[in-house]
Design a protein around this motif. Structure first.
Motif, PDB file in Angstrom:
ATOM      1  N   ARG A 103     -24.033 -23.566 -62.481  1.00 47.12           N
ATOM      2  CA  ARG A 103     -23.356 -25.123 -61.501  1.00 47.12           C
ATOM      3  C   ARG A 103     -23.682 -24.141 -59.759  1.00 47.12           C
ATOM      4  NH1 ARG A 103     -19.631 -27.990 -63.452  1.00 47.12           N
ATOM      5  NH2 ARG A 103     -19.441 -27.899 -65.459  1.00 47.12           N
ATOM      6  N   ILE A 141     -11.167 -27.422 -56.984  1.00 49.26           N
ATOM      7  CA  ILE A 141     -11.492 -27.129 -58.621  1.00 49.26           C
ATOM      8  C   ILE A 141     -12.634 -25.990 -59.004  1.00 49.26           C
ATOM      9  CG2 ILE A 141     -12.388 -28.530 -61.056  1.00 49.26           C
ATOM     10  CD1 ILE A 141     -11.809 -30.351 -60.411  1.00 49.26           C
ATOM     11  N   LYS A 143     -13.823 -23.758 -61.892  1.00 48.22           N
ATOM     12  CA  LYS A 143     -15.238 -23.960 -62.932  1.00 48.22           C
ATOM     13  C   LYS A 143     -16.108 -22.644 -63.075  1.00 48.22           C
ATOM     14  CE  LYS A 143     -16.071 -28.783 -61.192  1.00 48.22           C
ATOM     15  NZ  LYS A 143     -17.245 -29.907 -61.180  1.00 48.22           N
ATOM     16  N   GLN A 154     -12.736 -25.858 -66.253  1.00 48.57           N
ATOM     17  CA  GLN A 154     -12.487 -26.011 -65.440  1.00 48.57           C
ATOM     18  C   GLN A 154     -10.924 -26.495 -65.662  1.00 48.57           C
ATOM     19  OE1 GLN A 154     -13.586 -29.913 -64.403  1.00 48.57           O
ATOM     20  NE2 GLN A 154     -15.665 -29.416 -65.440  1.00 48.57           N
ATOM     21  N   GLU A 176     -14.845 -25.924 -55.795  1.00 48.30           N
ATOM     22  CA  GLU A 176     -15.307 -26.277 -55.037  1.00 48.30           C
ATOM     23  C   GLU A 176     -13.679 -27.108 -54.941  1.00 48.30           C
ATOM     24  OE1 GLU A 176     -18.391 -28.211 -59.000  1.00 48.30           O
ATOM     25  OE2 GLU A 176     -17.120 -29.417 -58.136  1.00 48.30           O
ATOM     26  N   GLY A 177     -14.757 -27.752 -53.248  1.00 49.81           N
ATOM     27  CA  GLY A 177     -13.563 -28.536 -52.756  1.00 49.81           C
ATOM     28  C   GLY A 177     -12.863 -29.934 -53.696  1.00 49.81           C
ATOM     29  N   PHE A 178     -12.088 -30.586 -53.744  1.00 48.48           N
ATOM     30  CA  PHE A 178     -11.820 -31.666 -54.638  1.00 48.48           C
ATOM     31  C   PHE A 178     -12.391 -32.927 -53.230  1.00 48.48           C
ATOM     32  CE2 PHE A 178      -9.534 -35.302 -56.265  1.00 48.48           C
ATOM     33  CZ  PHE A 178      -9.494 -34.555 -57.694  1.00 48.48           C
ATOM     34  N   VAL A 179     -12.974 -33.306 -54.370  1.00 47.13           N
ATOM     35  CA  VAL A 179     -14.323 -34.744 -53.597  1.00 47.13           C
ATOM     36  C   VAL A 179     -12.879 -35.788 -53.391  1.00 47.13           C
ATOM     37  CG1 VAL A 179     -16.048 -36.423 -54.176  1.00 47.13           C
ATOM     38  CG2 VAL A 179     -16.323 -33.783 -53.978  1.00 47.13           C
ATOM     39  N   PHE A 181     -13.275 -39.597 -54.468  1.00 49.54           N
ATOM     40  CA  PHE A 181     -14.762 -40.482 -54.570  1.00 49.54           C
ATOM     41  C   PHE A 181     -14.192 -41.965 -54.486  1.00 49.54           C
ATOM     42  CE2 PHE A 181     -14.099 -37.747 -58.074  1.00 49.54           C
ATOM     43  CZ  PHE A 181     -13.386 -38.809 -59.011  1.00 49.54           C
ATOM     44  N   GLU A 184     -17.530 -43.122 -59.859  1.00 48.57           N
ATOM     45  CA  GLU A 184     -18.510 -42.040 -60.263  1.00 48.57           C
ATOM     46  C   GLU A 184     -19.774 -42.892 -60.514  1.00 48.57           C
ATOM     47  OE1 GLU A 184     -17.525 -37.731 -61.972  1.00 48.57           O
ATOM     48  OE2 GLU A 184     -15.682 -39.193 -62.144  1.00 48.57           O
ATOM     49  N   HIS A 207     -14.707 -41.767 -66.178  1.00 56.55           N
ATOM     50  CA  HIS A 207     -14.219 -40.640 -66.962  1.00 56.55           C
ATOM     51  C   HIS A 207     -12.932 -40.630 -67.150  1.00 56.55           C
ATOM     52  CE1 HIS A 207     -18.203 -38.903 -65.366  1.00 56.55           C
ATOM     53  NE2 HIS A 207     -17.952 -38.524 -66.078  1.00 56.55           N
ATOM     54  N   PHE A 252     -21.254 -38.217 -57.204  1.00 57.77           N
ATOM     55  CA  PHE A 252     -19.267 -39.453 -56.828  1.00 57.77           C
ATOM     56  C   PHE A 252     -19.451 -39.565 -55.481  1.00 57.77           C
ATOM     57  CE2 PHE A 252     -18.028 -34.657 -57.739  1.00 57.77           C
ATOM     58  CZ  PHE A 252     -17.371 -34.540 -58.808  1.00 57.77           C
ATOM     59  N   ASN A 261     -23.231 -33.752 -57.996  1.00 60.86           N
ATOM     60  CA  ASN A 261     -21.807 -33.692 -58.903  1.00 60.86           C
ATOM     61  C   ASN A 261     -22.865 -32.093 -60.196  1.00 60.86           C
ATOM     62  OD1 ASN A 261     -19.626 -32.104 -60.413  1.00 60.86           O
ATOM     63  ND2 ASN A 261     -19.571 -34.589 -61.965  1.00 60.86           N
ATOM     64  N   GLU A 262     -23.706 -32.467 -60.602  1.00 61.06           N
ATOM     65  CA  GLU A 262     -24.093 -31.666 -61.386  1.00 61.06           C
ATOM     66  C   GLU A 262     -25.285 -32.574 -61.862  1.00 61.06           C
ATOM     67  OE1 GLU A 262     -22.213 -30.222 -65.042  1.00 61.06           O
ATOM     68  OE2 GLU A 262     -21.287 -32.314 -65.580  1.00 61.06           O
TER      69      GLU A 262
HETATM   70  P1  AMP Z   1     -17.939 -31.615 -64.463  1.00 56.56           P
HETATM   71  O1  AMP Z   1     -17.729 -30.927 -65.706  1.00 56.56           O
HETATM   72  O2  AMP Z   1     -18.277 -30.910 -63.570  1.00 56.56           O
HETATM   73  O3  AMP Z   1     -18.856 -32.949 -64.452  1.00 56.56           O
HETATM   74  O4  AMP Z   1     -16.143 -32.726 -63.921  1.00 56.56           O
HETATM   75  C1  AMP Z   1     -16.195 -33.751 -65.108  1.00 56.56           C
HETATM   76  C2  AMP Z   1     -15.105 -34.321 -63.881  1.00 56.56           C
HETATM   77  O5  AMP Z   1     -14.138 -33.402 -63.764  1.00 56.56           O
HETATM   78  C3  AMP Z   1     -16.618 -35.321 -63.186  1.00 56.56           C
HETATM   79  O6  AMP Z   1     -16.415 -36.222 -63.062  1.00 56.56           O
HETATM   80  C4  AMP Z   1     -14.826 -35.836 -62.002  1.00 56.56           C
HETATM   81  O7  AMP Z   1     -14.738 -37.216 -62.418  1.00 56.56           O
HETATM   82  C5  AMP Z   1     -14.052 -34.376 -62.020  1.00 56.56           C
HETATM   83  N1  AMP Z   1     -14.602 -33.451 -60.610  1.00 56.56           N
HETATM   84  C6  AMP Z   1     -15.323 -32.784 -60.826  1.00 56.56           C
HETATM   85  N2  AMP Z   1     -15.384 -31.824 -60.106  1.00 56.56           N
HETATM   86  C7  AMP Z   1     -14.593 -32.889 -59.410  1.00 56.56           C
HETATM   87  C8  AMP Z   1     -14.622 -32.222 -57.318  1.00 56.56           C
HETATM   88  N3  AMP Z   1     -14.934 -31.109 -57.139  1.00 56.56           N
HETATM   89  N4  AMP Z   1     -14.107 -33.640 -56.543  1.00 56.56           N
HETATM   90  C9  AMP Z   1     -13.340 -34.277 -58.115  1.00 56.56           C
HETATM   91  N5  AMP Z   1     -13.210 -34.538 -58.917  1.00 56.56           N
HETATM   92  C10 AMP Z   1     -13.637 -33.933 -59.913  1.00 56.56           C
END
Ligand code: AMP
Length: 352
Positions: A103, A141, A143, A154, A176-179, A181, A184, A207, A252, A261-262
């Motif tokens: 990541r 978050i 991770k 996470q 990571e800071g919380f986004v 949004f 998605e 999600h 997001f 995001n990824e």
């Molecule tokens: P990820 O495995 O990183 O894709 O995270 C799974 C889900 O968690 C994402 O699709 C978002 O719904 C939520 N999420 C992950 N990272 C963040 C973030 N930095 N801010 C807000 N929501 C997040």
């Protein structure tokens, strides 16, 4: 060009491999799965199966000797053994695996190309975490840098105080800071060996508990407005990696524009709707790309499409799902419906 009749090797034995193999079969290819677990749901639909560890050099060499091209359906395949498969081409190139497996490296990679991820900081100790929260703020978050998926690996952190009490895992982490949004969405593209890029419509993804629950197209107008910038970034990623095959970037949608995001160097759950909902599915175009065939049209095949994942016990509802003739049911053939496990999906086309 690798003509139909040849064998495609697939590293990884899950549902994505199964759906790639089904698309390959339609085009007249044979597939050979390589996976460390003996009960591969992909191998069940393939002509060949090597069940061996990722570091079994002899098994890898035997597998490669049966394949005209090799791809992967799982981004956590260790890179070192993949690099030994030459001279058989591995597409997408293993460099994409290397970037997307971590990541931190994927965020840095995207930043260099002008993309915007959530504010982030590497964390290897309690002191790093405290410093990251001071700089970026909370909530956030934490991770694992590697091997996290579907919300695993996470931890949501509401405050510095809460972080103090968290027993940190010993693996490298990223905070990571919380986004904030409003939606998605994902960009899924396919890049051919000649550099031709095709995009599918971007789905809005919902999600639940960190796991994709639903994808729908068309996405709301506010999301669609962010798609051009997101596509431009995805194209830069694909070009920088000289990418061949299907590539996914998740975003997001925020008031400030798309936040990366990824990425996943492979076909993606948020593109399963393309099997019935697009003129050419993500699986078929992936096969076409890695075999050097012309790419198929990615346009919508209906006014709209909705895909719902069947998680855990939801798959037991198959009879009820089939009682509505508009439902397209996909079950992956997994034996045990454990909670949180993706067992299948249902797609519905919006025709009018
Ligand atoms: P990820 O495995 O990183 O894709 O995270 C799974 C889900 O968690 C994402 O699709 C978002 O719904 C939520 N999420 C992950 N990272 C963040 C973030 N930095 N801010 C807000 N929501 C997040």
């Amino acid at each position: 060009m690798i003509p139909p009749g040849e064998t495609i090797g697939i590293l990884g034995g899950g549902q994505l491999g199964r759906m790639i193999a089904m698309a390959a079969a339609q085009l007249g290819y044979r597939c050979h799965i390589y996976a460390p677990e003996p009960d591969s749901i992909a191998a069940e639909v393939c002509g060949g199966f090597t069940n061996a560890a990722w570091d079994d050099r002899e098994a890898l060499a035997r597998f490669a000797s049966d394949c005209a091209v090799i791809t992967y359906e799982f981004e956590n395949v260790p890179v070192a053994p993949v690099a030994t498969l030459a001279p058989v081409p591995v597409l997408p190139h293993w460099r994409a695996l290397e970037v997307a497996q971590d990541r931190l490296s994927e965020k840095c990679f995207v930043v260099e190309l002008g993309g915007t991820p959530a504010p982030f900081a590497p964390v290897d100790s309690d002191a790093d975490l405290a410093a990251a929260i001071q700089r970026i703020g909370a909530p956030g978050i934490l991770k694992t840098r590697r091997e996290g998926y579907d919300g695993k690996g996470q931890w949501r952190i509401a405050s510095l105080h809460e972080a103090d009490r968290l027993p940190l895992p010993t693996t490298p982490l990223v905070y990571e800071g919380f986004v904030t949004f409003f939606a998605e969405f994902s960009v899924i593209l396919c890049r051919g060996a000649d550099g031709d890029i095709r995009y599918w419509d971007s789905a809005e993804n919902v999600h639940e508990g960190g796991i994709l629950a639903r994808s729908s197209v068309p996405a709301p107008a506010a999301v669609q407005g962010q798609v051009p910038d997101a596509r431009a970034l995805a194209a830069k990623v694909a070009e920088a990696l000289d990418y061949v095959g299907v590539l996914t970037l998740e975003f997001f949608a925020t008031e400030q524009g798309p936040v990366f995001n990824e990425m996943a160097p492979r076909v993606h759950n948020s593109g399963h709707w393309t099997i019935e909902g697009a003129l050419t599915s993500q699986f078929e175009n992936h096969v076409r790309a890695i075999c050097g065939l012309p790419l198929g049209d990615t346009a919508l095949a209906a006014k709209g499409v909705e895909m719902r994942n069947l998680i855990g016990d939801e798959a037991h509802d198959w009879a009820k799902i089939l009682s509505d003739p508009a439902n397209h049911l996909h079950l992956y053939g997994k034996a045990a419906a454990r909670p949180g496990r993706k067992m299948g999906h249902v797609t519905r086309l919006v025709l009018e």
